[in-house]
Design a protein around this motif. Structure first.
Motif, PDB file in Angstrom:
ATOM      1  N   THR A   1      26.452 -16.581  14.822  1.00  0.00           N
ATOM      2  CA  THR A   1      27.309 -17.617  14.951  1.00  0.00           C
ATOM      3  C   THR A   1      27.961 -17.416  13.824  1.00  0.00           C
ATOM      4  O   THR A   1      27.465 -17.418  12.432  1.00  0.00           O
ATOM      5  CB  THR A   1      27.350 -18.615  15.387  1.00  0.00           C
ATOM      6  OG1 THR A   1      28.265 -19.454  15.140  1.00  0.00           O
ATOM      7  CG2 THR A   1      26.396 -19.346  15.026  1.00  0.00           C
TER       8      THR A   1
ATOM      9  N   THR B   1      29.672 -22.928  10.178  1.00  0.00           N
ATOM     10  CA  THR B   1      30.590 -23.711  10.659  1.00  0.00           C
ATOM     11  C   THR B   1      30.607 -23.944  11.926  1.00  0.00           C
ATOM     12  O   THR B   1      30.202 -24.813  13.006  1.00  0.00           O
ATOM     13  CB  THR B   1      32.745 -23.418  10.722  1.00  0.00           C
ATOM     14  OG1 THR B   1      33.108 -22.940   9.164  1.00  0.00           O
ATOM     15  CG2 THR B   1      33.642 -24.778  10.697  1.00  0.00           C
ATOM     16  N   ASN B   2      30.626 -22.949  12.824  1.00  0.00           N
ATOM     17  CA  ASN B   2      29.856 -23.113  14.378  1.00  0.00           C
ATOM     18  C   ASN B   2      28.864 -24.031  14.534  1.00  0.00           C
ATOM     19  O   ASN B   2      28.471 -24.637  15.276  1.00  0.00           O
ATOM     20  CB  ASN B   2      30.707 -21.841  14.958  1.00  0.00           C
ATOM     21  CG  ASN B   2      32.252 -22.030  14.854  1.00  0.00           C
ATOM     22  OD1 ASN B   2      32.831 -22.559  15.297  1.00  0.00           O
ATOM     23  ND2 ASN B   2      32.671 -20.887  15.485  1.00  0.00           N
TER      24      ASN B   2
ATOM     25  N   TRP C   1      26.922 -24.573  22.757  1.00  0.00           N
ATOM     26  CA  TRP C   1      27.655 -23.144  22.705  1.00  0.00           C
ATOM     27  C   TRP C   1      28.573 -22.497  23.053  1.00  0.00           C
ATOM     28  O   TRP C   1      28.240 -22.509  24.679  1.00  0.00           O
ATOM     29  CB  TRP C   1      25.630 -22.631  23.322  1.00  0.00           C
ATOM     30  CG  TRP C   1      26.504 -20.769  22.524  1.00  0.00           C
ATOM     31  CD1 TRP C   1      26.288 -19.824  22.903  1.00  0.00           C
ATOM     32  CD2 TRP C   1      26.935 -20.147  20.847  1.00  0.00           C
ATOM     33  NE1 TRP C   1      26.548 -18.582  22.820  1.00  0.00           N
ATOM     34  CE2 TRP C   1      26.702 -18.580  21.659  1.00  0.00           C
ATOM     35  CE3 TRP C   1      26.912 -20.451  19.793  1.00  0.00           C
ATOM     36  CZ2 TRP C   1      27.059 -18.096  20.536  1.00  0.00           C
ATOM     37  CZ3 TRP C   1      27.438 -19.697  18.481  1.00  0.00           C
ATOM     38  CH2 TRP C   1      27.765 -19.093  18.805  1.00  0.00           C
TER      39      TRP C   1
ATOM     40  N   PHE D   1      35.632 -24.863  19.532  1.00  0.00           N
ATOM     41  CA  PHE D   1      34.803 -23.981  17.884  1.00  0.00           C
ATOM     42  C   PHE D   1      36.173 -23.514  17.087  1.00  0.00           C
ATOM     43  O   PHE D   1      37.178 -23.266  17.277  1.00  0.00           O
ATOM     44  CB  PHE D   1      33.875 -22.821  18.319  1.00  0.00           C
ATOM     45  CG  PHE D   1      33.052 -23.340  19.317  1.00  0.00           C
ATOM     46  CD1 PHE D   1      31.700 -23.762  18.490  1.00  0.00           C
ATOM     47  CD2 PHE D   1      32.827 -23.654  20.663  1.00  0.00           C
ATOM     48  CE1 PHE D   1      30.517 -24.605  19.251  1.00  0.00           C
ATOM     49  CE2 PHE D   1      31.820 -24.105  21.258  1.00  0.00           C
ATOM     50  CZ  PHE D   1      30.719 -24.629  20.673  1.00  0.00           C
ATOM     51  N   THR D   2      34.951 -23.102  16.044  1.00  0.00           N
ATOM     52  CA  THR D   2      36.765 -22.337  14.514  1.00  0.00           C
ATOM     53  C   THR D   2      36.349 -20.587  14.875  1.00  0.00           C
ATOM     54  O   THR D   2      35.426 -20.195  15.066  1.00  0.00           O
ATOM     55  CB  THR D   2      36.194 -22.315  13.834  1.00  0.00           C
ATOM     56  OG1 THR D   2      35.660 -23.539  13.261  1.00  0.00           O
ATOM     57  CG2 THR D   2      37.158 -21.890  12.650  1.00  0.00           C
TER      58      THR D   2
END
Length: 146
Positions: A8, A11-12, A22, A76-77
């Motif tokens: 990842t 940010t996440n 997750w 999430f982004t």
């Protein structure tokens, strides 16, 4: 029990750390179907430029998976190349260890079995999640204690 490493960005990673969840993309349904409660998951964060600093690739934490689920709620982004992906295949997590200092990944590579091409190692981590040998998991956890 199966051992996994999840790739990842930072940010996440913060979302994982705060929410103990997750998520992986829709295209990884085959992975989602293989994951079971009690499996262990390492979080790998990729190298990232932050201002003038280059933050190295690192292991940030270990979790136990407690539940597998599907959730369409945006959380999430997604990287730009993934468009409107929202990572619906999710796992509730229980922290095993959040490393006080992220464990730099590059020095670990020579000793990791799942990294078969030591020169082109990033290719082994270009997936949302991959299974790793228990020995690699134990080695990383031991290094995180030192």
């Amino acid at each position: 029990m199966t051992y996994w490493i999840a790739s990842t960005n930072r940010t996440n990673w913060e979302i994982v750390r705060q929410k103990n969840i997750w998520g992986i993309p829709k295209r990884n349904v085959n992975i989602h179907s293989r994951v079971k409660p009690k499996d262990h998951l390492l979080i790998f964060t990729s190298q990232q430029k932050e201002g003038d600093n280059l933050l190295p690739s690192a292991i940030t934490a270990s979790y136990e998976i407690t539940q597998c689920m599907i959730d369409d709620t945006p959380l999430f982004t997604a990287p730009a190349q993934m468009g409107d992906e929202f990572f619906p295949y999710r796992f509730k997590l229980k922290p095993i260890k959040i490393f006080k200092e992220s464990l730099e990944f590059k020095p670990l590579i020579p000793d990791l079995q799942f990294i078969t091409n030591k020169n082109m190692w990033t290719g082994h981590l270009r997936v949302a999640m991959r299974e790793i040998p228990e020995e690699d998991y134990s080695f990383i956890m031991q290094k995180g204690d030192s």
